[in-house]
Motif scaffolding. Structure first.
Motif, PDB file in Angstrom:
ATOM      1  N   PHE A   1       0.889  -1.162   0.000  1.00 13.45           N
ATOM      2  CA  PHE A   1       0.000   0.000   0.000  1.00 13.45           C
ATOM      3  C   PHE A   1       0.927   1.211   0.000  1.00 13.45           C
ATOM      4  O   PHE A   1       1.455   1.595   1.034  1.00 13.45           O
ATOM      5  N   PRO A   2       1.172   1.815  -1.151  1.00 10.86           N
ATOM      6  CA  PRO A   2       2.261   2.791  -1.283  1.00 10.86           C
ATOM      7  C   PRO A   2       2.211   3.939  -0.275  1.00 10.86           C
ATOM      8  O   PRO A   2       1.187   4.596  -0.103  1.00 10.86           O
TER       9      PRO A   2
ATOM     10  N   ALA B   1     -16.539   3.000   4.602  1.00 10.88           N
ATOM     11  CA  ALA B   1     -15.495   2.802   5.596  1.00 10.88           C
ATOM     12  C   ALA B   1     -15.609   1.417   6.235  1.00 10.88           C
ATOM     13  O   ALA B   1     -14.594   0.736   6.453  1.00 10.88           O
ATOM     14  N   ASP B   2     -16.828   0.986   6.531  1.00 13.88           N
ATOM     15  CA  ASP B   2     -17.031  -0.357   7.099  1.00 13.88           C
ATOM     16  C   ASP B   2     -16.645  -1.440   6.094  1.00 13.88           C
ATOM     17  O   ASP B   2     -16.057  -2.466   6.454  1.00 13.88           O
TER      18      ASP B   2
ATOM     19  N   TYR C   1      -9.894  -5.148   4.711  1.00 14.18           N
ATOM     20  CA  TYR C   1      -8.482  -4.849   4.940  1.00 14.18           C
ATOM     21  C   TYR C   1      -8.115  -4.717   6.409  1.00 14.18           C
ATOM     22  O   TYR C   1      -6.981  -4.372   6.729  1.00 14.18           O
ATOM     23  N   GLY C   2      -9.058  -4.982   7.317  1.00 19.08           N
ATOM     24  CA  GLY C   2      -8.761  -4.917   8.731  1.00 19.08           C
ATOM     25  C   GLY C   2      -9.257  -3.632   9.363  1.00 19.08           C
ATOM     26  O   GLY C   2      -9.605  -2.674   8.671  1.00 19.08           O
TER      27      GLY C   2
ATOM     28  N   PRO D   1      -7.272   0.278   8.152  1.00 20.30           N
ATOM     29  CA  PRO D   1      -6.854   0.116   6.757  1.00 20.30           C
ATOM     30  C   PRO D   1      -5.783   1.102   6.320  1.00 20.30           C
ATOM     31  O   PRO D   1      -5.359   1.076   5.168  1.00 20.30           O
ATOM     32  N   TYR D   2      -5.341   1.964   7.231  1.00 16.59           N
ATOM     33  CA  TYR D   2      -4.373   3.023   6.901  1.00 16.59           C
ATOM     34  C   TYR D   2      -3.286   3.018   7.963  1.00 16.59           C
ATOM     35  O   TYR D   2      -3.117   3.967   8.728  1.00 16.59           O
ATOM     36  N   PRO D   3      -2.524   1.934   8.060  1.00 23.33           N
ATOM     37  CA  PRO D   3      -1.671   1.729   9.233  1.00 23.33           C
ATOM     38  C   PRO D   3      -0.430   2.607   9.271  1.00 23.33           C
ATOM     39  O   PRO D   3       0.178   2.922   8.244  1.00 23.33           O
TER      40      PRO D   3
END
Length: 352
Positions: free
Chosen positions: A241-242, A296-297, A303-304, A307-309
């Motif tokens: 995920f760049p 968002a859900d 993706y967990g 989703p933006y770790p």
């Protein structure tokens, strides 16, 4: 083959000021960042870092932040292009250190624009063509060239690379490059990518920012019209995920107060957690788009929950790929590792 950029000044020895109030003291830091929903509560003062008094500076574009910080280190904590950071760090004595906070992550199959009259239907068709780029070390371009080479088998040496500003002439590289043998690279400070694309001087452009020549129904189209499907396929295959930008700290400030690195990380992580919670709130629209909470859900289900770790382990496939891409393309002067990118203070988290 080497292309010369502007190397930042030597490490600035300015130490951050200490401010005191009611018998307690804090380190005063200035922060430069773009206006993101997931950092807004930081800039509003609603989410804070222990021991730090923050003065936020909000910018409309990463280009200005990167230009000013790499040239003059005008503030203490800065959002920064990942491509510029990894290049400077690979050269040694970079005047900043990074923490694994990634305020901008964007899949980039959407970033390839081609003239519709040149018969470019697949990635391999870019071979033998002239392709424009804003900078060889632009982060988005590093990722795109990486997946073109590794995922699509494109020989980057078979492309004539033309470097210019996206919509304005005069843009230049900001770091020194060590281009691999065989890469054909030509700066064009006299024109823009959009102008060259419109005139047909280049066949394609790779850019994070869409060139003005790209318009619905026009002569310029995306190489991947259904780019979201391509990006989902690539992510499921690679886990990449760049990461476009990361948060950096002036080295002098970090070396004087190394504890600020983890405290800043925790602040950014908490602001993002609160943002994701708001976006998933069905009781009211947090952003002016229909079904935002449902989307968002849906993303979280696939993706967990985050989703933006941020953090290293959660992004290891992306970080390792970027180190590889940057070295293969001559953006870095040596092969970098994750340990080279982040100080030890933020490479591990306390667990209870």
């Amino acid at each position: 083959m080497t292309s010369s950029g502007t190397k930042p000044t030597a490490s600035d020895a300015r130490g951050p000021q200490i401010v005191s109030s009611n018998g307690t003291a804090s380190v005063h830091l200035t922060l430069a960042v773009c206006d993101y929903e997931h950092v807004r509560e930081i800039t509003q003062g609603l989410v804070r870092a222990d021991g730090i008094a923050l003065t936020p500076l909000i910018f409309p574009s990463i280009e200005e932040i990167t230009f000013r910080f790499t040239r003059s280190l005008e503030w203490d904590v800065s959002e920064l292009s990942f491509g510029k950071y990894i290049s400077l760090t690979s050269q040694g004595d970079a005047p900043m250190v990074a923490i694994p906070v990634f305020p901008s992550r964007v899949h980039r199959h959407s970033a390839i624009y081609v003239r519709s009259d040149r018969g470019i239907k697949s990635a391999k068709d870019l071979e033998g063509r002239a392709v424009g780029i804003p900078e060889w070390a632009q982060t988005a371009g590093i990722y795109v060239r990486g997946f073109l080479a590794e995922d699509h088998g494109v020989d980057l040496a078979k492309i004539q690379w033309m470097q210019a500003g996206v919509n304005e002439p005069g843009r230049a590289e900001k770091v020194e490059l060590k281009l691999p043998a065989g890469i054909r690279y030509r700066p064009r400070p006299d024109t823009s990518l959009s102008a060259m694309l419109a005139s047909g001087e280049v066949d394609a452009v790779i850019s994070a920012r869409a060139p003005e020549a790209f318009a619905p129904g026009g002569a310029v189209v995306r190489l991947f019209p259904n780019y979201r499907a391509e990006e989902e396929r690539f992510f499921k295959k690679t886990g990449i995920f760049p990461i476009m930008h990361l948060i950096t700290i002036r080295r002098a400030a970090f070396e004087q107060h190394p504890w600020i690195a983890m405290n800043l990380f925790k602040m950014f992580d908490e602001a993002k957690r609160r943002c994701l919670s708001r976006l998933r709130d069905f009781t009211c629209a947090r952003i002016p788009l229909p079904w935002a909470a449902a989307i968002a859900d849906e993303i979280a289900a696939n993706y967990g929950p985050d989703p933006y770790p941020y953090g290293i382990e959660e992004s290891r496939p992306t970080l390792e790929a970027f180190c590889r891409y940057a070295h293969d393309q001559g953006v870095t002067h040596r092969r970098m590792t994750i340990d080279d990118l982040f100080p030890r203070e933020v490479r591990a988290m306390a667990r209870v």
